[in-house]
Write an enzyme that holds these catalytic residues in place. Structure first.
Site, PDB file in Angstrom:
ATOM      1  N   TRP A   1      -2.884  -2.580  -1.780  1.00  0.00           N
ATOM      2  CA  TRP A   1      -2.645  -4.022  -1.946  1.00  0.00           C
ATOM      3  C   TRP A   1      -3.557  -4.678  -0.911  1.00  0.00           C
ATOM      4  CZ3 TRP A   1      -1.150  -8.240   0.947  1.00  0.00           C
ATOM      5  CH2 TRP A   1      -0.780  -9.381   0.215  1.00  0.00           C
TER       6      TRP A   1
ATOM      7  N   CYS B   1       0.847  -1.189   0.000  1.00  0.00           N
ATOM      8  CA  CYS B   1       0.000   0.000   0.000  1.00  0.00           C
ATOM      9  C   CYS B   1       0.883   1.239   0.000  1.00  0.00           C
ATOM     10  CB  CYS B   1      -0.946   0.092   1.185  1.00  0.00           C
ATOM     11  SG  CYS B   1      -2.197  -1.183   1.181  1.00  0.00           S
TER      12      CYS B   1
ATOM     13  N   ARG C   1       4.034  -0.390  -4.629  1.00  0.00           N
ATOM     14  CA  ARG C   1       3.681  -0.895  -3.302  1.00  0.00           C
ATOM     15  C   ARG C   1       2.293  -1.546  -3.259  1.00  0.00           C
ATOM     16  NH1 ARG C   1       6.955   1.270   0.654  1.00  0.00           N
ATOM     17  NH2 ARG C   1       5.379   0.834   2.220  1.00  0.00           N
TER      18      ARG C   1
ATOM     19  N   GLU D   1       7.140 -15.273 -10.633  1.00  0.00           N
ATOM     20  CA  GLU D   1       6.487 -14.038 -10.161  1.00  0.00           C
ATOM     21  C   GLU D   1       6.168 -13.070 -11.289  1.00  0.00           C
ATOM     22  OE1 GLU D   1       8.615 -11.454  -7.415  1.00  0.00           O
ATOM     23  OE2 GLU D   1      10.509 -12.111  -8.245  1.00  0.00           O
TER      24      GLU D   1
ATOM     25  N   HIS E   1      14.113 -37.896  -6.153  1.00  0.00           N
ATOM     26  CA  HIS E   1      13.232 -38.138  -4.998  1.00  0.00           C
ATOM     27  C   HIS E   1      11.838 -37.561  -5.213  1.00  0.00           C
ATOM     28  CE1 HIS E   1      16.692 -39.707  -2.891  1.00  0.00           C
ATOM     29  NE2 HIS E   1      17.357 -38.654  -3.331  1.00  0.00           N
TER      30      HIS E   1
ATOM     31  N   ASN F   1      -1.858   2.051   5.744  1.00  0.00           N
ATOM     32  CA  ASN F   1      -1.004   0.964   5.258  1.00  0.00           C
ATOM     33  C   ASN F   1      -0.684   0.088   6.473  1.00  0.00           C
ATOM     34  OD1 ASN F   1       2.554   0.927   4.399  1.00  0.00           O
ATOM     35  ND2 ASN F   1       1.064  -0.699   4.260  1.00  0.00           N
ATOM     36  N   GLY F   2      -1.058  -1.182   6.408  1.00  0.00           N
ATOM     37  CA  GLY F   2      -0.788  -2.072   7.537  1.00  0.00           C
ATOM     38  C   GLY F   2      -1.977  -2.981   7.798  1.00  0.00           C
TER      39      GLY F   2
ATOM     40  N   GLU G   1      16.090 -19.073  -6.887  1.00  0.00           N
ATOM     41  CA  GLU G   1      15.852 -17.677  -7.258  1.00  0.00           C
ATOM     42  C   GLU G   1      15.393 -17.576  -8.722  1.00  0.00           C
ATOM     43  OE1 GLU G   1      15.364 -14.997  -5.889  1.00  0.00           O
ATOM     44  OE2 GLU G   1      15.764 -13.454  -7.374  1.00  0.00           O
TER      45      GLU G   1
ATOM     46  N   LYS H   1      11.928 -15.878  -9.819  1.00  0.00           N
ATOM     47  CA  LYS H   1      11.868 -14.749 -10.766  1.00  0.00           C
ATOM     48  C   LYS H   1      10.901 -15.068 -11.896  1.00  0.00           C
ATOM     49  CE  LYS H   1      13.176 -12.276  -9.111  1.00  0.00           C
ATOM     50  NZ  LYS H   1      13.722 -11.667  -7.930  1.00  0.00           N
TER      51      LYS H   1
ATOM     52  N   LYS I   1       5.749  -4.501  -3.718  1.00  0.00           N
ATOM     53  CA  LYS I   1       7.069  -4.431  -3.102  1.00  0.00           C
ATOM     54  C   LYS I   1       6.936  -3.982  -1.653  1.00  0.00           C
ATOM     55  CE  LYS I   1      11.580  -3.374  -4.872  1.00  0.00           C
ATOM     56  NZ  LYS I   1      11.876  -4.730  -5.334  1.00  0.00           N
TER      57      LYS I   1
END
Ligand code: F6R
Length: 609
Positions: free
Chosen positions: A75, A2, A27, A488, A504, A101-102, A481, A485, A604
């Site tokens: 968000w 947010c 954000r 996402e 396995h 925000n929170g 990673e 990447k 983010k």
């Protein structure tokens, strides 16, 4: 998560306010809204979707001016992203408007109390309880009402509050979520992060945790939650508007990938002098590090993958026991930390809720905290005993790239630092280590030259519906990673696996429709990787090899190859692998026409748990 933006002052155009909010869109971008005070009334507009939609709706008034306004890009946590749940939210009597925000953890309880008192809720958000509480306590000054409301709240919140009755005031609160006040000549701005302020002001006040600021056109007064006035610390903005732009490229992500060679050089010039590593803000004595036996590492997402590389390095070069965990797990584990333990916490933003909670928990138990962080003044740095600033510059693309390799760089240099302090390396070995580190930027530039080939490979692999990324040793975290990447930003299911684990379970996935990215530079585990690639080919998997130039074995098995230069010390290969995997993910996502800088459901700076 947010973005909050706001203004109090002489007057500013709606278009400038929308531009400010747009700089915080990384954000959160599922809905947004605007509330300004005009002639004693609120002008309120909210809508689902991105800020561009809101801008369209506000087109007739873009040149209108406001002296008091708050804006928000969301968000969603509580309540789906629609118009009624978008911020700002008004109190029942319509006197106050807030952005938040929170997360308010006790909102259910507060909501039912307020409903019993006759309050009508218009949204499904946790935020709305705050607006009603402030309205309930409002007896003529917003700050009094905010003080009272805050006493009732549990959780994390950054708030911007305005009232139509007191249009010359903006009251802001910070508890657990960041907020910055920008000090301009004709007015003050409010923002969740610096990129929104760089083109507007030169001086800022970073609000600290549990502080309330009462901001007017001419004045900024800051109080703690006990209502004691505290000193206002004014700081210069050290990043420029150029740092936060795209430099003419299509996406922030690409710009940030291309910035990496400069970041490596900056880190080296800042922290290496005469072949010795020196971290000016580490704030712990060499004698402390000399005797250290075990280190804990914690972080989230991509930063966790950087920590994983750090684990391999510190174990191999510093003879240390390393425990690594994601912060969301670490914070709830019964880890026996004490004053002899060091916790390294890694974070680009320095505001990630789980990482901060893990650090606070470890501190309570007496552990020392060293953070590896990209944002000076962030909550993480404030919580730490010492820190290594990763100097990657602002990272706006939601998918972390340059901050990740900067975190890795910090670990490489920290490894050398510890080896030097512990007397495990001599001058020659230090020189050799730094020789390879210095080569990183040049080799990454070499990779950029193969852009055409990268695009071609990405086009070919874009059609696969599922990916496996495989690596061993220090390249295992790179496999994780690479998969993160890709998934996402392209939404293609991808898994990063230790190649030895394939038999396995995951080998069941392999057929001619799977893309398998095999990270196999010439290191001590190369032969084992070659055997794994054989096993994939035997099952018709399509292999993309990340191999050293001059490779003669894995190359014969690979359907496509991205070549990387060879280091003297192949433990440096992860830097090159990282950049290749970033570019691969970028081009696949671009082929699929995905929203690269703002992938769905993500944002983010994860300031909520
Ligand atoms: C992925 C990504 C995230 C972050 C994670 C931690 O590309 O960016 O996984 O790495 O949310 O964020 P920071 O580093 O700000 O703590």
């Amino acid at each position: 998560m947010c973005g909050i933006f706001g203004y109090i002052g002489k007057n500013v155009k709606v278009s400038a306010l929308i531009d400010g909010l747009s700089r915080l869109e990384y954000r959160g971008y599922d809905s947004c809204g605007f509330a300004g005070v005009h002639q004693g009334r609120f002008f309120l507009r909210k809508r689902p979707g991105k800020i561009a939609q809101l801008k369209k709706e506000l087109k007739p008034v873009l040149n209108n001016q406001f002296g008091t306004a708050i804006l928000h890009t969301r968000w969603a946590t509580h309540g789906e992203p629609n118009k009624k749940n978008a911020h700002p939210h008004l109190g029942g009597a319509g006197n106050i408007a807030i952005v938040h925000n929170g997360i308010i953890e006790n909102y259910m309880k507060l909501r039912s109390i307020l409903i019993q008192e006759g309050v009508k809720f218009l949204s499904d958000t946790d935020t709305e309880v705050i607006s009603h509480l402030i309205e309930k306590f409002y007896k003529g000054t917003i700050e009094e009402a905010v003080y009272e409301a805050v006493k009732e709240l549990k959780g994390s919140y950054a708030l911007g509050v305005i009232s139509k009755r007191e249009p010359d005031k903006l009251v802001v609160v910070r508890k657990g979520s960041p907020l910055i006040i920008g000090l301009g000549k004709d007015g003050k701005f409010l923002a969740s992060d610096l990129p929104a302020l760089t083109s507007l002001v030169k001086k800022v006040v970073h609000l600290e945790d549990e502080q309330i600021a009462v901001v007017s056109r001419c004045d900024t007064k800051v109080f703690n939650f006990q209502r004691e006035q505290v000193d206002v610390k004014i700081e210069d903005i050290i990043i420029t508007a150029e740092d936060t732009g795209k430099k003419g490229l299509a996406h922030f992500m690409l710009k940030e990938i291309y910035e990496q060679p400069q970041v490596f050089k900056r880190i080296q010039s800042l922290y290496v002098k005469n072949n010795r590593v020196c971290f000016p803000n580490i704030n712990m004595k060499e004698s402390y590090f000399k005797n250290i036996k075990k280190i804990y590492i914690t972080a989230c997402g991509t930063a966790y993958h950087a920590g994983y590389v750090g684990k391999y390095l510190l174990e191999k070069y510093c003879n240390l026991d390393i425990e690594l965990d994601t912060s969301s797990e670490f914070r709830y584990r019964k880890v026996n930390l004490g004053k002899d333990n060091l916790l390294i916490a890694i974070s680009q933003s320095g505001e990630t809720a789980d990482t901060l909670a893990a650090v606070k928990e470890a501190k309570k138990k007496g552990a020392k905290i060293l953070s590896i962080c990209n944002v000076l003044g962030s909550s993480l740095i404030k919580e730490s005993h010492g820190f290594i600033h990763t100097v990657a510059g602002p990272e706006i693309g939601v998918a972390s790239t340059k901050a990740y390799t900067a975190q890795m760089s910090a670990f490489y240099l920290f490894t050398l630092y510890l080896s030097q302090v512990k007397g495990l390396v001599d001058e020659k070995q230090s020189q050799e280590f730094l020789f390879d580190f210095e080569k990183v930027s040049q080799y990454v530039e070499d990779i950029f030259k193969d852009d055409k080939k990268m695009k071609k490979i990405a086009r070919k692999f874009s059609r696969f519906g599922c990916f496996l990324f495989l690596g061993r040793g220090i390249n295992y975290p790179l496999a994780m990673e690479g998969a993160l990447k890709l998934k996402e930003i392209s939404y293609i299911p991808a898994e990063g696996y230790a190649a030895g684990e394939m038999k396995h379970g995951p080998i069941a996935l392999i057929d001619e429709y799977r893309g398998v990215v095999c990270i196999a530079p010439k290191d001590e585990l190369y032969e084992k990787m070659v055997s794994n690639i054989q096993e994939i080919k035997a099952r018709k998997g399509k292999v993309l090899g990340i191999l050293n130039r001059g490779d003669t074995e894995a190359s014969t098995l690979s359907d496509e190859i991205i070549y990387i230069p060879e280091f003297k010390n192949q433990d440096f290969a992860p830097f090159l692998v990282a950049v290749c995997l970033q570019l691969f993910a970028y081009h696949v996502a671009k082929n699929l026409k995905c929203e690269i800088d703002q992938p769905r459901n993500l944002a983010k700076s994860v300031t909520v748990e």
